[in-house]
Write a protein that holds these residues in place. Sequence first.
Motif: not given
Length: 278
Positions: A23-26, A104-108, A85-88
């Motif tokens: 992911s971009i954020g990751g 939010r799901l679609q944005e990610w 991406c939550l690593h849980d």
Amino acid sequence: QRTHLSYLYAGASVLTTASYQASIGGFASYLGLNESQAKQLIKKSVDIARQSISQYRNELMSLELKELASRKIWVAGSVGPYGACLHDASEYSGSYIDDVSEKRLQEWHKPRIKCLLAQGVDLLAIETIPSQIEALAILNLLEKDAKNVPVWVTFTCKNDKLTSRGESIRDAVVAVAGRHQVIGVGVNCCNPDHVASLLKNCREALEHCGSNATLVAYPNSGEQWSHQHGWHGEKLTSDPNKVLEWVDAGARIVGGCCRVGPRQIAEFRASLLDAGKL
């Protein structure tokens, strides 16, 4: 690239890109990359798969194995769930679904999907999805932005009847199979002992809704993942004849997910060849 190549020599006909958890954020948070660099890294996952196929073909041609070198090989762009991406380990429970909006799901998901499509994957593997809610969010996104891209959708499941979030696998299959883009449905990264029954439920769901989507199955080793202990428990994929049960249950795309290596893929292929099912 060596990993892809090892699966090709084991007989794999589909390579999934190394973008499942990307992911971009990751990439920004953990690698310090900017948006442009992160997108290039996701695109590189497609390039690496393509380069592996080219190397495989060239090596076989040098050995004058032309027929084997010319076999069809697909590159599937891996679209893993938001939970990854939550690593849980929530991709195995879907616990985040009620707290994350469709928007939010679609944005990610959107930036990664755009990168994979820009590099020319043959299809998208919407995989390890714990809930039909997230599957539909992704399909709704594609309906708006990439409506002609073929996809398969595979769910993680807690047993032989329910998705990881607890929905009926039949209902989940019916929910996604009606979309024109969906060429395959099924299960992945679940317990291999549940696969034959899950496929039976999937097949009956497809018959109920009149879909001709292909059944897909690629479970993990049977071990379990936890945030605290990583992979642990007993491996259940040691018997290569399990793949015969999956094919008998209707699957036409079969393989392995986490902790299933090239040796096991080669054994699956050998079992299918010996049984005259390949």
